[in-house]
Scaffold this motif. Sequence first.
Motif, short mmCIF file in Angstrom:
data_model
loop_
_atom_site.label_atom_id
_atom_site.label_comp_id
_atom_site.label_asym_id
_atom_site.label_seq_id
_atom_site.Cartn_x
_atom_site.Cartn_y
_atom_site.Cartn_z
N PRO A 1 0.92 -1.20 0.14
CA PRO A 1 0.13 0.12 -0.06
C PRO A 1 0.86 1.27 0.02
N ASP A 2 0.38 2.34 -0.83
CA ASP A 2 1.38 3.51 -0.89
C ASP A 2 1.14 4.01 0.55
N PRO A 3 2.32 4.46 1.21
CA PRO A 3 2.56 4.79 2.49
C PRO A 3 2.15 6.43 2.25
N LYS A 4 2.21 7.19 1.27
CA LYS A 4 1.94 8.60 1.32
C LYS A 4 0.34 8.67 1.11
N GLU A 5 -0.20 7.79 0.72
CA GLU A 5 -1.81 7.83 0.53
C GLU A 5 -2.57 7.64 1.62
N LYS A 6 -3.55 8.79 1.91
CA LYS A 6 -4.23 9.02 2.95
C LYS A 6 -5.72 8.88 2.71
N LYS A 7 -6.61 8.51 3.62
CA LYS A 7 -7.89 8.39 3.35
C LYS A 7 -8.49 9.57 3.23
N PRO A 8 -9.60 9.91 2.33
CA PRO A 8 -10.08 11.23 2.42
C PRO A 8 -10.81 11.67 3.49
N ALA A 9 -10.90 12.64 3.85
CA ALA A 9 -11.82 13.00 5.08
C ALA A 9 -13.16 12.87 4.80
N ASP A 10 -13.74 12.99 3.65
CA ASP A 10 -15.33 12.70 3.51
C ASP A 10 -15.63 11.27 2.95
N TRP A 11 -14.34 10.29 3.26
CA TRP A 11 -14.71 9.05 2.81
C TRP A 11 -15.77 8.36 3.83
N VAL A 12 -16.64 7.66 3.70
CA VAL A 12 -17.61 7.02 4.30
C VAL A 12 -17.44 5.65 4.13
N ASP A 13 -16.86 5.06 5.15
CA ASP A 13 -16.75 3.45 5.45
C ASP A 13 -17.76 2.71 6.10
N LYS B 1 -33.64 0.58 21.37
CA LYS B 1 -32.43 0.83 20.49
C LYS B 1 -32.97 1.34 19.11
N GLN B 2 -32.38 2.47 18.92
CA GLN B 2 -32.54 3.03 17.44
C GLN B 2 -32.25 2.20 16.30
N LYS B 3 -32.95 1.83 15.49
CA LYS B 3 -32.91 0.98 14.41
C LYS B 3 -31.72 1.43 13.53
N ARG B 4 -30.98 0.46 12.81
CA ARG B 4 -30.03 0.98 11.63
C ARG B 4 -30.62 0.74 10.39
N ILE B 5 -30.15 1.77 9.42
CA ILE B 5 -30.41 1.38 7.99
C ILE B 5 -29.33 1.58 7.12
N PRO B 6 -29.33 1.24 5.81
CA PRO B 6 -28.18 1.51 5.15
C PRO B 6 -27.84 2.69 4.93
N ASN B 7 -26.62 3.14 4.81
CA ASN B 7 -26.04 4.40 4.79
C ASN B 7 -25.94 4.99 3.33
N PRO B 8 -26.82 5.79 2.95
CA PRO B 8 -26.75 6.34 1.34
C PRO B 8 -25.50 6.88 1.10
N LYS B 9 -24.49 7.33 1.96
CA LYS B 9 -23.30 7.81 1.51
C LYS B 9 -22.16 6.74 1.64
N TYR B 10 -22.51 5.58 1.82
CA TYR B 10 -21.50 4.52 2.09
C TYR B 10 -20.82 4.46 0.60
N VAL B 11 -19.29 4.40 0.66
CA VAL B 11 -18.54 4.11 -0.34
C VAL B 11 -17.83 2.72 -0.50
N GLY B 12 -17.51 2.36 0.66
CA GLY B 12 -16.95 0.97 0.70
C GLY B 12 -15.77 0.99 1.56
N PRO B 13 -14.92 -0.08 1.81
CA PRO B 13 -13.74 0.14 2.55
C PRO B 13 -12.65 0.89 1.97
N TRP B 14 -12.02 1.56 2.50
CA TRP B 14 -10.81 2.49 1.84
C TRP B 14 -9.69 1.71 1.94
N LYS B 15 -8.94 1.62 0.61
CA LYS B 15 -7.63 0.84 0.66
C LYS B 15 -6.58 1.92 0.14
N ALA B 16 -5.43 2.08 0.50
CA ALA B 16 -4.46 2.90 -0.35
C ALA B 16 -4.02 1.95 -1.52
#
Length: 398
Positions: free
Chosen positions: A203-215, A271-286
Motif C-alpha cells: 500500500p502506498d504509504p503516502k496515500e491517506k484516506k479522504p476526510a469525506d470518505w464514508v466506510d 435501540k434506534q434501528k439501523r438503515i443502509p448508509n446512503p453515503k457509504y462508499v466502501g472500505p478504503w484501501k491505499a
Amino acid sequence: MRFALALLLSLYGVASEIYFQEKFDADWAKRWVPSSAKSDLGKFEHSAGKFYGDAEQDKGIQTSQDAKFYAISAKAEKTLNNKDQTLVIQFSIKHEQNIDCGGGYLKLLPSLDLSKFDGDSKYNIMFGPDICGHTKKVHFIFNYKGQNLLWKKEPACESDTLTHVYTAIIKPDNTYEMLIDNVKKESGKLEDDWDFLKPRTIPDPKEKKPADWVDEADMLDPEDTKPADWDAEPETVVDPEATQPEDWDEEEDGTWEAPTIPNPKFKGEWKQKRIPNPKYVGPWKAKEIPNPDFVADDQLYAFEDFSAVGIDIWQVKSGTVFDNIIVTNSVEEAKAFYDATTGLTKDGEKKMHDAQEAATRAKEEEERKAREAEDKATGGDEEDDEDEDDDEKSNDEL
C-alpha cells in the motif's frame, strides 16, 4: 526400463540420477551415524515391526524408546546441487504404535559433522508428517537465507498404523507437488505458499484516506424515535397469583410482601434501528505500488549443497519405522522405487495387520465372555449362601 528412462531424460538434457537411496538392508548401520550431540538420545532398531508384507524387505529403522529425542543421519552418495533440476524426496513411514505425539519427517542437510547432528543443526529442507493430539499435518519447511520458512498450507497426514509413502517434488520452474501414497494432495508455487520474498506490491504509504470518505455500511435511522410510552411498564411486577401463607405471623415474620415476577409487558432497552448508509462508499484501501524492498529470485527451488539425509524427531510413544528413502532428480525413478518396495508389500502388510486386529478382537471378546460367566457364577454362589443363612435363621427361631 532404467536405460529407456535415462535415454528419455537425456533427450531433454537432464540425466536421471539418484543422489541417495536407502532400503535399510543388513549393512545399514555402516552408513548411518547416530548423533552423539546428546547423551540421552533414543536408539533406532533394525525391524519390520509387528506386521509387514515381507519380513526382510520391509525392515527399516524403528524408534525403540518412549519419550525420547532421536537424531541419526547418513551421507548422500554424491553431493547434490539441484540447480536446473527437479528434486524429489520420498520415504515410507509406519506409525504402528498408533502414535499420539511425535514427528516423522526427514531433513536434507548441507555438509556437516554427522556425529553432531541434532535439532539445532542447519538443514535445507524438512519434510514429512507430524502428529500431536489434534495436530495431524505434513511439514514442508525450506531454509532460505538463514530462515526456516513454514508452509502456509497444513494438509492432513495419514494417522493410521499402516505404512504410507510421502513424496515432495520441487521443480526448477519454482512450483511443487506433494504426494501421499503416490496420490497428489497439494501443489502450487513456492513464492505463493512460503514467505521466500517480500511482497511484490505494498500500500502506498503516502496515500491517506479522504476526510469525506464514508466506510460505514449502515447508520442510525434519524427518523426512528423512542415511543413516549416505551418505559411505561416496569421490568418486574407483583405476582398476582401469590397469596400470603396461612401460617404467616406478622409479629414474628414481619409484613408479608408478594414476590415479583418478570413483567411480560416490559419492552427492555430501546435501540434506534439501523438503515443502509446512503453515503457509504466502501472500505478504503491505499493503492498498491511496487515494493522497493522486493527482490525477484528465480532460484527459490535451488540449493548448492545437499550432502546428507537426517532424521531428527521427538516421540512420546515409540514404534515408528522409517524405510525406503530416495532423493533423486527424477519423478519416474521415485515412482519405480515405490513400485519395487512399498508398492510390492503394502497389500501383504494390510492383510497381516487385519488378521492381527481380528485375533485381538476375538481374544477380547473371549475374555469378556469369560468374565461374564465368572461374575454370573460368583453371583449364584452368593445367592446360595444367602439362602443357607435364611434356612439356619428359621431353624433357630423354631
